[in-house]
Design a protein around this motif. Structure first.
Motif, PDB file in Angstrom:
ATOM      1  N   GLY A  10     -32.108  34.895  45.170  1.00  0.00           N
ATOM      2  CA  GLY A  10     -32.646  35.630  46.318  1.00  0.00           C
ATOM      3  C   GLY A  10     -32.488  37.127  46.136  1.00  0.00           C
ATOM      4  O   GLY A  10     -33.404  37.912  46.403  1.00  0.00           O
TER       5      GLY A  10
ATOM      6  N   ALA B 287     -35.478  39.913  45.802  1.00  0.00           N
ATOM      7  CA  ALA B 287     -35.542  40.981  46.787  1.00  0.00           C
ATOM      8  C   ALA B 287     -35.573  42.361  46.118  1.00  0.00           C
ATOM      9  O   ALA B 287     -36.389  43.208  46.469  1.00  0.00           O
TER      10      ALA B 287
ATOM     11  N   ARG C 270     -26.880  30.295  56.227  1.00  0.00           N
ATOM     12  CA  ARG C 270     -28.144  30.998  56.136  1.00  0.00           C
ATOM     13  C   ARG C 270     -28.040  32.459  56.587  1.00  0.00           C
ATOM     14  O   ARG C 270     -28.574  33.357  55.957  1.00  0.00           O
TER      15      ARG C 270
ATOM     16  N   VAL D  14     -37.292  29.362  41.049  1.00  0.00           N
ATOM     17  CA  VAL D  14     -37.434  29.148  42.486  1.00  0.00           C
ATOM     18  C   VAL D  14     -38.110  27.807  42.748  1.00  0.00           C
ATOM     19  O   VAL D  14     -39.128  27.508  42.131  1.00  0.00           O
TER      20      VAL D  14
ATOM     21  N   LEU E 184     -36.843  33.696  51.595  1.00  0.00           N
ATOM     22  CA  LEU E 184     -35.450  34.033  51.902  1.00  0.00           C
ATOM     23  C   LEU E 184     -34.960  33.278  53.124  1.00  0.00           C
ATOM     24  O   LEU E 184     -33.801  32.900  53.207  1.00  0.00           O
TER      25      LEU E 184
ATOM     26  N   MET F 234     -28.858  35.200  53.826  1.00  0.00           N
ATOM     27  CA  MET F 234     -30.018  36.070  54.042  1.00  0.00           C
ATOM     28  C   MET F 234     -29.572  37.518  54.123  1.00  0.00           C
ATOM     29  O   MET F 234     -30.297  38.417  53.731  1.00  0.00           O
TER      30      MET F 234
ATOM     31  N   ALA G 150     -29.194  38.764  50.549  1.00  0.00           N
ATOM     32  CA  ALA G 150     -30.491  39.014  49.930  1.00  0.00           C
ATOM     33  C   ALA G 150     -31.172  40.195  50.599  1.00  0.00           C
ATOM     34  O   ALA G 150     -31.781  41.047  49.943  1.00  0.00           O
TER      35      ALA G 150
ATOM     36  N   MET H 268     -34.598  29.304  51.896  1.00  0.00           N
ATOM     37  CA  MET H 268     -33.945  28.859  50.666  1.00  0.00           C
ATOM     38  C   MET H 268     -32.519  28.355  50.897  1.00  0.00           C
ATOM     39  O   MET H 268     -31.978  27.661  50.061  1.00  0.00           O
ATOM     40  N   TYR H 269     -31.917  28.760  52.026  1.00  0.00           N
ATOM     41  CA  TYR H 269     -30.480  28.512  52.168  1.00  0.00           C
ATOM     42  C   TYR H 269     -30.148  27.474  53.228  1.00  0.00           C
ATOM     43  O   TYR H 269     -30.868  27.341  54.204  1.00  0.00           O
TER      44      TYR H 269
END
Length: 463
Positions: free
Chosen positions: A263, A267, A390, A443, A381, A394, A397, A384-385
Motif C-alpha cells: 500500500g 501510494a 484498517r 496486488v 487502500l 490506511m 498508506a 486491502m486491509y
C-alpha cells in the motif's frame, strides 16, 4: 446476486456515501484553490521560490500530521466523530485565511486546513467502505474520489470567476468585503471554502456511526440496527455481523504487513507520476508555455472538467472492468502522454507547434490518470486491509501518499527550473514503470470480493 439487490436500501446507502464523500469535496477544493492564489500571494508578501514552495507545501505538512492522527482518532472516537473534527478544522482554516493579517498567519491557517485534509482523506473512504455492500463498494468509495475532483473543479471555477470579478472594476460598498473580493481577491478564493465546510459539519450529524467500527468496539446492538437499515433484512444484518468478527489480526503478521508495505509503495509512487504536479502547478506550467494568466486559469478549469468527467466514467466501470485492468490501461496512456508533453517542451518552439497541442496532451494525461490511478488508489487502500487494522493500515498508506504529495509540491518548481519542464515530465514517465510492476505482480484483484475474502487472501499466503 439479484435477490441481494432487491433487499438493499439503496437510497440510504447512497445518502451515507455522499455525506462522507462531501469530505472529499473539501479536500479537493482546499488542495486546488491554492493554484489560483500563488501569483497574488507571492506578489503581496514578496515571496522567493522557496517561500512559494512553502506556501503551497505548508498545508501538506498539516495533512501529514492529520493522516498520522486520523487512524488513531477514527479507531478511538469512531469514524463519525472524526469527520466532525475535520469539518471544524476546514471551517476554521477557510475563515482564518480570508482574514489573515500577514504571511505567518496565512501559513498557520493553511496548516490547520491541511490537518483537516489529512484526516478526511483517511476517514471518508474508510467510512464509505465500511457501510458499502461488496458488489458496489468500488463505486461507492470512488464517489469520494469523484467528490475530490468536483472540489478541484469547484476551486478552479471559483478562482476563475472571482478573478474575473476582481478585474472587472466593480467596487463593493464595505471596505472589508472590497478587500476580500476585489483588491486582495485571493482571500475570497480561500475563504469561499467556509460554505461547504459548514454544510459538511451540519450534515454529518444525520448519519450513523460505521457499523463495522461499532462491532469491533463491542456495540453490536447498535451495529445490527444500522446494518438492518442498509440491508433491509435481519438475517443479512446478522451474517454481516458474523463476517466482521474475527481474531485481532495484528498489523505485524507477515501477510498483513506485506499488504501495508505494498500500500505504501502504491501510494508514494502514484504521486511521482506527476498527478499533483499538474494539478498544483498547472497554471504556472501553462503560463511558461506562453499563455496569459486568465487563459491559463481557464485551461486549468478544462483540466478540472476532464478530471471530473473521467472519474464519473471510472465510477461506472470500476466494478465491471476491475481495479487492475484500469491501472494497466490508464498508466500506459500516462506514459505516452508524459513523453509527448516532454517532447513538446523540447521541440515545440523549433517546430512551431501550437500550444493547443500541449493542452491536448495535458488533458489526455489527466484522462488516463483519473480513469486509473486516481480512481483506484483510494478504493484499493480502503479495501486491502482487515477491518480490525484498517484504520491504522490506511493511515500508514495515506501517510505515505501525503509524504509523496508534499515532496512533489516542494520539488516541482525546483525540477521545472533545473531539470527543464521536458526533463521533469520524462522523469514522471519513467516513474510509471515500477508502479505497473507492483500492481501486476503483488496486488490481488479485489473487484467483487467481500472485504473478508480479501483479508483471507493476505493471511492465507503466509501460512
Amino acid at each position: 446476486m439479484s435477490d441481494m439487490k432487491s433487499t438493499i436500501n439503496f437510497g440510504y446507502l447512497i445518502f451515507l456515501s455522499v455525506v462522507a464523500a462531501l469530505g472529499g469535496f473539501l479536500f479537493g477544493y482546499d488542495t486546488a484553490v491554492i493554484s489560483g492564489t500563488i501569483a497574488q500571494v507571492t506578489q503581496l508578501f514578496q515571496l522567493d521560490t522557496l517561500q512559494q514552495g512553502w506556501y503551497v507545501g505548508c498545508a501538506l505538512i498539516g495533512s501529514i500530521v492529520g493522516v498520522l492522527f486520523a487512524g488513531i482518532l477514527s479507531d478511538k472516537l469512531g469514524r463519525k466523530m472524526t469527520m466532525i473534527i475535520s469539518a471544524t478544522l476546514f471551517s476554521t482554516s477557510a475563515l482564518g485565511c480570508a482574514i489573515s493579517a500577514d504571511f505567518t498567519q496565512l501559513v498557520v491557517y493553511r496548516i490547520i486546513g491541511g490537518v483537516g485534509i489529512g484526516v478526511v482523506s483517511i476517514v471518508s473512504p474508510l467510512y464509505i467502505s465500511e457501510v458499502a455492500v461488496a458488489q458496489y463498494r468500488g463505486r461507492l468509495v470512488s464517489l469520494y474520489q469523484l467528490a475530490v475532483t468536483v472540489g478541484f473543479l469547484g476551486a478552479y471555477l471559483i478562482n476563475y470567476q472571482l478573478l474575473a470579478y476582481a478585474e472587472s472594476g466593480n467596487q463593493l460598498s464595505m471596505d472589508w468585503l472590497n478587500k476580500i473580493f476585489v483588491t486582495e481577491v485571493w482571500r475570497g478564493m480561500l475563504g469561499m471554502e467556509t460554505l461547504p465546510a459548514v454544510l459538511f459539519f451540519i450534515i454529518i450529524f444525520f448519519i450513523p456511526e460505521s457499523p463495522r467500527w461499532l462491532i469491533v468496539r463491542g456495540k453490536e446492538e447498535k451495529a445490527v440496527n444500522i446494518l438492518e437499515r442498509i440491508y433491509n433484512s435481519v438475517s443479512e444484518a446478522a451474517s454481516q455481523l458474523k463476517e466482521t468478527k474475527s481474531e485481532w489480526a495484528m498489523l505485524m503478521k507477515p501477510g498483513i504487513f506485506k499488504a501495508v508495505i505494498i500500500g505504501v509503495c502504491i501510494a508514494i509512487l502514484g504521486q511521482f507520476m506527476g498527478v499533483n504536479a499538474v494539478l498544483y502547478y498547472g497554471p504556472s506550467i501553462f503560463e511558461n508555455a506562453g499563455l496569459s494568466g486568465g487563459d491559463s486559469l481557464f485551461y486549468q478549469v478544462l483540466v478540472g472538467l476532464v478530471n471530473t468527467l473521467t472519474t464519473v466514467l471510472a465510477l461506472v466501470i470500476i466494478d465491471r472492468v476491475g481495479r487492475k485492468q484500469l491501472v494497466y490501461y490508464g498508466v500506459s496512456g500516462m506514459v505516452v502522454s508524459l513523453l509527448l508533453i516532454g517532447i513538446y517542451f523540447l521541440f515545440g518552439d523549433s517546430w512551431g507547434v501550437s500550444s493547443l497541442f500541449l493542452l491536448v496532451f495535458f488533458l489526455f494525461y489527466v484522462f488516463c490518470c483519473a480513469v486509473s490511478i486516481c480512481a483506484v488508489v483510494f478504493v484499493l487502500l480502503s479495501e486491502m486491509y482487515p477491518t480490525k487494522v484498517r484504520g491504522l493500515a490506511m493511515s500508514i498508506a495515506g501517510f505515505a501518499l501525503w509524504i509523496g504529495t508534499y515532496l512533489i509540491g516542494q520539488l516541482t518548481p525546483w525540477m521545472l527550473q533545473n531539470l527543464t519542464p521536458a526533463g521533469t515530465f520524462f522523469l514522471f514517465a519513467v516513474m510509471c514503470v515500477p508502479y505497473m510492476l507492483i500492481v501486476w505482480k503483488l496486488v490481488p484483484e479485489t473487484t467483487g470480493k467481500s472485504l473478508e475474502e480479501i483479508e483471507r487472501y493476505w493471511t492465507r499466503s503466509e501460512q
